[in-house]
Design a protein around this motif. Structure first.
Motif, PDB file in Angstrom:
ATOM      1  N   LEU B   6      39.762  70.990  25.406  1.00 26.59           N
ATOM      2  CA  LEU B   6      40.160  72.076  26.301  1.00 26.59           C
ATOM      3  C   LEU B   6      41.396  72.763  25.743  1.00 26.59           C
ATOM      4  O   LEU B   6      41.679  73.904  26.068  1.00 26.59           O
ATOM      5  CB  LEU B   6      40.477  71.528  27.690  1.00 26.59           C
ATOM      6  CG  LEU B   6      39.321  70.807  28.379  1.00 26.59           C
ATOM      7  CD1 LEU B   6      39.734  70.391  29.768  1.00 26.59           C
ATOM      8  CD2 LEU B   6      38.100  71.702  28.451  1.00 26.59           C
ATOM      9  N   LYS B   9      41.949  77.255  22.085  1.00 28.19           N
ATOM     10  CA  LYS B   9      41.799  78.622  22.592  1.00 28.19           C
ATOM     11  C   LYS B   9      40.381  79.142  22.415  1.00 28.19           C
ATOM     12  O   LYS B   9      39.812  79.761  23.312  1.00 28.19           O
ATOM     13  CB  LYS B   9      42.786  79.513  21.836  1.00 28.19           C
ATOM     14  CG  LYS B   9      42.687  80.969  22.155  1.00 28.19           C
ATOM     15  CD  LYS B   9      43.779  81.752  21.459  1.00 28.19           C
ATOM     16  CE  LYS B   9      43.514  81.938  19.976  1.00 28.19           C
ATOM     17  NZ  LYS B   9      44.388  82.986  19.377  1.00 28.19           N
ATOM     18  N   THR B  76      30.332  74.247  35.174  1.00 25.00           N
ATOM     19  CA  THR B  76      31.412  73.680  36.001  1.00 25.00           C
ATOM     20  C   THR B  76      32.770  73.851  35.317  1.00 25.00           C
ATOM     21  O   THR B  76      33.794  73.930  35.980  1.00 25.00           O
ATOM     22  CB  THR B  76      31.203  72.171  36.293  1.00 25.00           C
ATOM     23  OG1 THR B  76      31.312  71.425  35.061  1.00 25.00           O
ATOM     24  CG2 THR B  76      29.854  71.901  36.915  1.00 25.00           C
ATOM     25  N   LEU B  77      32.764  73.917  33.981  1.00 27.47           N
ATOM     26  CA  LEU B  77      34.020  74.118  33.256  1.00 27.47           C
ATOM     27  C   LEU B  77      34.447  75.580  33.280  1.00 27.47           C
ATOM     28  O   LEU B  77      35.636  75.902  33.210  1.00 27.47           O
ATOM     29  CB  LEU B  77      33.867  73.647  31.804  1.00 27.47           C
ATOM     30  CG  LEU B  77      35.043  73.903  30.867  1.00 27.47           C
ATOM     31  CD1 LEU B  77      36.324  73.272  31.413  1.00 27.47           C
ATOM     32  CD2 LEU B  77      34.755  73.356  29.478  1.00 27.47           C
ATOM     33  N   PRO B  80      37.355  76.658  36.204  1.00 25.06           N
ATOM     34  CA  PRO B  80      38.800  76.518  35.978  1.00 25.06           C
ATOM     35  C   PRO B  80      39.289  77.252  34.727  1.00 25.06           C
ATOM     36  O   PRO B  80      40.417  77.749  34.711  1.00 25.06           O
ATOM     37  CB  PRO B  80      39.007  75.001  35.842  1.00 25.06           C
ATOM     38  CG  PRO B  80      37.671  74.435  35.560  1.00 25.06           C
ATOM     39  CD  PRO B  80      36.676  75.342  36.193  1.00 25.06           C
ATOM     40  N   LEU B  81      38.435  77.362  33.705  1.00 21.77           N
ATOM     41  CA  LEU B  81      38.882  78.084  32.506  1.00 21.77           C
ATOM     42  C   LEU B  81      39.071  79.567  32.797  1.00 21.77           C
ATOM     43  O   LEU B  81      40.012  80.188  32.315  1.00 21.77           O
ATOM     44  CB  LEU B  81      37.865  77.918  31.371  1.00 21.77           C
ATOM     45  CG  LEU B  81      38.003  76.668  30.525  1.00 21.77           C
ATOM     46  CD1 LEU B  81      37.014  76.723  29.372  1.00 21.77           C
ATOM     47  CD2 LEU B  81      39.421  76.502  29.977  1.00 21.77           C
ATOM     48  N   ALA B  83      39.875  80.836  35.651  1.00 17.11           N
ATOM     49  CA  ALA B  83      41.098  80.966  36.447  1.00 17.11           C
ATOM     50  C   ALA B  83      42.321  80.961  35.530  1.00 17.11           C
ATOM     51  O   ALA B  83      43.272  81.724  35.722  1.00 17.11           O
ATOM     52  CB  ALA B  83      41.188  79.831  37.467  1.00 17.11           C
ATOM     53  N   LEU B  84      42.277  80.122  34.514  1.00 11.57           N
ATOM     54  CA  LEU B  84      43.388  80.043  33.564  1.00 11.57           C
ATOM     55  C   LEU B  84      43.487  81.330  32.740  1.00 11.57           C
ATOM     56  O   LEU B  84      44.584  81.848  32.500  1.00 11.57           O
ATOM     57  CB  LEU B  84      43.166  78.837  32.645  1.00 11.57           C
ATOM     58  CG  LEU B  84      44.371  78.351  31.867  1.00 11.57           C
ATOM     59  CD1 LEU B  84      45.479  77.909  32.797  1.00 11.57           C
ATOM     60  CD2 LEU B  84      43.967  77.203  30.944  1.00 11.57           C
ATOM     61  N   GLY B  85      42.343  81.849  32.316  1.00 12.16           N
ATOM     62  CA  GLY B  85      42.329  83.102  31.564  1.00 12.16           C
ATOM     63  C   GLY B  85      42.876  84.254  32.400  1.00 12.16           C
ATOM     64  O   GLY B  85      43.638  85.094  31.909  1.00 12.16           O
ATOM     65  N   TRP B  87      45.006  83.934  34.855  1.00  8.45           N
ATOM     66  CA  TRP B  87      46.461  83.730  34.956  1.00  8.45           C
ATOM     67  C   TRP B  87      47.152  84.340  33.731  1.00  8.45           C
ATOM     68  O   TRP B  87      48.155  85.037  33.860  1.00  8.45           O
ATOM     69  CB  TRP B  87      46.790  82.231  35.061  1.00  8.45           C
ATOM     70  CG  TRP B  87      48.262  82.003  35.265  1.00  8.45           C
ATOM     71  CD1 TRP B  87      48.913  81.886  36.460  1.00  8.45           C
ATOM     72  CD2 TRP B  87      49.267  81.927  34.240  1.00  8.45           C
ATOM     73  NE1 TRP B  87      50.258  81.735  36.240  1.00  8.45           N
ATOM     74  CE2 TRP B  87      50.513  81.761  34.889  1.00  8.45           C
ATOM     75  CE3 TRP B  87      49.245  81.988  32.852  1.00  8.45           C
ATOM     76  CZ2 TRP B  87      51.704  81.647  34.202  1.00  8.45           C
ATOM     77  CZ3 TRP B  87      50.447  81.887  32.152  1.00  8.45           C
ATOM     78  CH2 TRP B  87      51.655  81.715  32.826  1.00  8.45           C
ATOM     79  N   ALA B  88      46.607  84.056  32.544  1.00  9.19           N
ATOM     80  CA  ALA B  88      47.234  84.545  31.309  1.00  9.19           C
ATOM     81  C   ALA B  88      47.288  86.069  31.305  1.00  9.19           C
ATOM     82  O   ALA B  88      48.305  86.666  30.918  1.00  9.19           O
ATOM     83  CB  ALA B  88      46.460  84.026  30.094  1.00  9.19           C
TER      84      ALA B  88
END
Lengths: 107, 107
Positions: B6, B9, B76-77, B80-81, B83-85, B87-88
């Protein structure tokens, strides 16, 4: 910044630890983030401070006390990172099983 | 697996691209994931296939067609990925401003 800095396991684990535990000292962080070396933790904290994600508080006591905690910006990052960490915990077994099958030639 | 894999990048960006676009060919992925080289994309897809996150479909057509898509586990992954992207993207300016202030000696 695209996903840079986020694609660092230690960064993620330090943010998750501070988000979970609140303010921590260096020693507390080392105990919480399993496997991190003092050198890497020092660098990670400096990077996170530089990015505005972690604040360093120095208390003028004897002996001096230094604590680290997430800034408001760092707390917004804690949410998606924690979700990702939870995914890794929940699905680790499935991923390892898939790897074994792949390496055994099952496609 | 902790957060390994994870903390890459390119892995994250390929999963986000496939989650957003559905099945894609190699060329489509290269066009979607900005800046990825053919070599790194090949390796990333193989790693993701090995981890059970991406499925490779080969269609017996002329010319042959190969498509990649997320498995159920990969989907399923994606959540959250992504959401992180997000955020960035949303906080990149704040992080860059913090870096500039830090480098200018403002603590």
């Amino acid at each position: 910044m695209s996903l840079a800095r986020l694609d660092n396991k230690w960064t993620a684990m330090v943010v998750i630890a501070l988000g979970r535990c609140g303010a921590l000292r260096f020693g507390g962080l080392r105990a919480t983030v399993e496997g991190i070396s003092a050198k890497v933790l020092t660098e990670t904290l400096r990077d996170l401070e530089r990015d505005g994600l972690v604040a360093r508080h120095e208390y003028a006591e004897m002996p001096p006390r230094v604590e680290y905690e997430l800034t408001d910006l760092g707390r917004t990052l804690h949410v998606p990172l924690q979700a990702l960490g939870r995914w890794a915990e929940e699905h680790a077994a499935e991923v390892l099983a898939a790897r074994e099958a792949y390496d055994a030639g099952c496609r």
